[in-house]
Design a protein around this motif. Structure first.
Motif, PDB file in Angstrom:
ATOM      1  N   VAL A 206      43.410  12.395   0.551  1.00 51.91           N
ATOM      2  CA  VAL A 206      42.417  11.336   1.192  1.00 51.91           C
ATOM      3  C   VAL A 206      41.503  12.090   2.360  1.00 51.91           C
ATOM      4  O   VAL A 206      40.188  12.007   2.103  1.00 51.91           O
ATOM      5  N   MET A 207      42.148  13.194   3.068  1.00 58.38           N
ATOM      6  CA  MET A 207      41.427  13.878   4.077  1.00 58.38           C
ATOM      7  C   MET A 207      40.341  14.535   3.213  1.00 58.38           C
ATOM      8  O   MET A 207      39.183  14.760   3.825  1.00 58.38           O
ATOM      9  N   LEU A 208      40.778  15.523   2.303  1.00 62.14           N
ATOM     10  CA  LEU A 208      39.928  16.153   1.625  1.00 62.14           C
ATOM     11  C   LEU A 208      38.756  15.500   1.111  1.00 62.14           C
ATOM     12  O   LEU A 208      37.562  16.025   0.866  1.00 62.14           O
ATOM     13  N   GLY A 209      38.789  14.532   0.629  1.00 61.18           N
ATOM     14  CA  GLY A 209      37.692  13.509  -0.185  1.00 61.18           C
ATOM     15  C   GLY A 209      36.923  13.299   0.733  1.00 61.18           C
ATOM     16  O   GLY A 209      35.615  13.017   0.265  1.00 61.18           O
ATOM     17  N   ALA A 210      37.234  13.068   2.011  1.00 57.75           N
ATOM     18  CA  ALA A 210      36.126  12.787   2.971  1.00 57.75           C
ATOM     19  C   ALA A 210      34.980  14.061   3.058  1.00 57.75           C
ATOM     20  O   ALA A 210      33.812  13.926   3.578  1.00 57.75           O
ATOM     21  N   ALA A 211      35.218  15.349   2.474  1.00 54.73           N
ATOM     22  CA  ALA A 211      34.589  16.208   2.710  1.00 54.73           C
ATOM     23  C   ALA A 211      33.383  16.103   1.481  1.00 54.73           C
ATOM     24  O   ALA A 211      32.088  16.933   1.664  1.00 54.73           O
TER      25      ALA A 211
ATOM     26  N   ILE B 210      54.072  19.015   8.993  1.00 58.11           N
ATOM     27  CA  ILE B 210      54.996  18.994   7.549  1.00 58.11           C
ATOM     28  C   ILE B 210      54.639  20.069   6.818  1.00 58.11           C
ATOM     29  O   ILE B 210      55.532  20.481   6.229  1.00 58.11           O
ATOM     30  N   ILE B 211      53.498  20.383   6.480  1.00 58.59           N
ATOM     31  CA  ILE B 211      53.012  21.389   5.409  1.00 58.59           C
ATOM     32  C   ILE B 211      53.714  22.805   5.980  1.00 58.59           C
ATOM     33  O   ILE B 211      54.364  23.546   5.326  1.00 58.59           O
TER      34      ILE B 211
ATOM     35  N   LEU C 245      45.730  25.691   1.524  1.00 59.93           N
ATOM     36  CA  LEU C 245      44.655  26.164   1.761  1.00 59.93           C
ATOM     37  C   LEU C 245      43.538  25.288   2.062  1.00 59.93           C
ATOM     38  O   LEU C 245      42.697  25.238   2.631  1.00 59.93           O
ATOM     39  N   SER C 246      43.468  24.112   1.201  1.00 63.85           N
ATOM     40  CA  SER C 246      42.534  23.064   1.408  1.00 63.85           C
ATOM     41  C   SER C 246      42.676  22.470   2.667  1.00 63.85           C
ATOM     42  O   SER C 246      41.569  22.281   3.434  1.00 63.85           O
ATOM     43  N   LEU C 247      43.938  22.421   3.126  1.00 66.28           N
ATOM     44  CA  LEU C 247      43.956  21.968   4.482  1.00 66.28           C
ATOM     45  C   LEU C 247      43.489  22.833   5.691  1.00 66.28           C
ATOM     46  O   LEU C 247      42.985  22.623   6.611  1.00 66.28           O
TER      47      LEU C 247
ATOM     48  N   ASP D  95      33.851  24.365   4.435  1.00 68.12           N
ATOM     49  CA  ASP D  95      33.320  23.882   3.171  1.00 68.12           C
ATOM     50  C   ASP D  95      34.640  23.418   2.172  1.00 68.12           C
ATOM     51  O   ASP D  95      34.767  23.848   1.312  1.00 68.12           O
ATOM     52  N   PRO D  96      35.439  22.336   2.923  1.00 66.75           N
ATOM     53  CA  PRO D  96      36.690  21.945   2.252  1.00 66.75           C
ATOM     54  C   PRO D  96      36.242  21.597   0.807  1.00 66.75           C
ATOM     55  O   PRO D  96      37.218  21.466  -0.265  1.00 66.75           O
TER      56      PRO D  96
END
Length: 357
Positions: free
Chosen positions: A72-77, A250-251, A315-317, A325-326
């Motif tokens: 969900v966080m990455l979708g915000a990019a 957690i990751i 890596l995305s995090l 540029d996520p």
């Protein structure tokens, strides 16, 4: 119902020491103003404890929930003004796929000729990413699961630790030191409507990812739905900083605890081979990032994170945490993992025939 609740409480109690160690490592790294403090602090603390003999419990189900949050966080990019960017990424996609092919060929050669692994072990250990899906596939083969697991764990560990100095070395991004947030920023929450949309993207995204048989569906399903919401302008909300920090912890501990129960003397060969292979792949990723930057003009830092071999959630995090540029990074990992999972059985047959000829 009461038995299920009791089981959850017992599992949470067993996980608590791991989270405490990871959290303390994150706090120390944050206090020292290190880059990626919550992720690297938790990772290093739990890795050291695991290698010292501590039996730390892996996050397990907690990691699954965190993957949804990260998605969900990455979708915000994916913002409304970047609709044309995805089409312009095609050249970079091609470079990434070529680099992946070279990395894969090298890893299989290295596993067979240098490490002395069987073809199945060399193949599954050499896949540059998708550790969860690859481990499941390896379990159904004759591969040495210890070698496969150690190779992927070492690679992800080295990638995450190497990222800050590598980004400083290429000079295209200043990761500097971590900025300190005040209490109000830590407690900030999206509006109720935005919160409902983000939760809906996470829950429906899990279903969508599994329905589409995506690699790592708990991550990439929510990425697609959250990205759609943000690209259409339905919401511009982001995940609160407190939840982002917890996700990073957690990751981090999920990587560090992979070394639990690893007897250094008996698996020393596997560890040495994994380190050598990871170093070679890092050099290849750095070279590919330079080529990608030279040919496409995209940030070398973003290309480096996009081309690095493995650890899509991690890596995305990192890209999201450092604002590199996520969306670009996530899209590359989604494409690579999808193709690898689909083509892996075919590639295994090709390498088998090549080894016999």
């Amino acid at each position: 119902m009461s038995d299920r609740i009791a089981a959850y409480l017992v599992a949470a109690g067993r996980l608590l020491p791991t989270l405490i160690i990871g959290g303390l490592g994150g706090v120390l790294a944050y206090w020292l103003h290190l880059p990626l403090p919550w992720l690297l602090g938790a990772l290093i603390a739990t890795t050291v404890c695991s290698l010292a003999g501590a039996r730390l419990r892996s996050p397990g189900g907690s990691r699954k929930a965190v993957l949804v949050i990260i998605g969900v966080m990455l979708g915000a990019a994916f913002t409304p003004d970047m609709g044309g960017d995805i089409a312009r990424w095609s050249a970079s996609f091609a470079i990434m796929l070529l680099a992946t092919t070279i990395m894969m060929a090298f890893s299989v050669w290295f596993g067979r000729r240098v490490a002395g692994y069987s073809m199945e072990t060399a193949m599954y250990a050499g896949v540059p990413g998708g550790v969860s899906a690859i481990t499941l596939m390896a379990a159904e083969s004759q591969a040495d699961l210890r070698a496969v697991g150690v190779t992927h764990a070492v690679r992800i560990l080295m990638l995450l630790v190497a990222i800050p100095p590598m980004l400083k070395m290429i000079g295209h991004v200043d990761i500097g030191s971590t900025s300190t947030l005040d209490l109000a920023q830590w407690r900030s929450l999206p509006a109720p409507v935005d919160t409902a949309l983000l939760i809906g993207a996470g829950i429906l995204g899990m279903w969508l990812g599994r329905r589409l048989h995506l690699p790592n569906p708990l991550l990439f399903g929510p990425v697609i739905l959250s990205g759609g919401l943000h690209m259409t302008g339905m919401t511009d909300a982001t995940i609160p900083p407190l939840i982002v920090a917890l996700a990073q912890i957690i990751i981090g501990v999920s990587v560090g605890t992979r070394f639990g129960g690893v007897p250094l003397l008996t698996v020393g060969h596997n560890l040495l081979m994994a380190v050598l292979q990871a170093l070679a792949l890092l050099v290849m990723a750095l070279a590919a990032a330079w080529v990608g930057h030279f040919l496409t003009g995209y940030s070398q830092a973003a290309a480096l994170l996009a081309y690095m071999p493995g650890g899509a959630p991690e890596l995305s995090l990192v890209a999201l945490s450092l604002n590199i540029d996520p969306a670009f990074v996530t899209s590359h990992h989604l494409l690579r993992l999808t193709l690898l999972v689909l083509l892996l059985p075919v590639l295994l047959n090709v390498f088998r025939r090549a080894s016999k000829s």
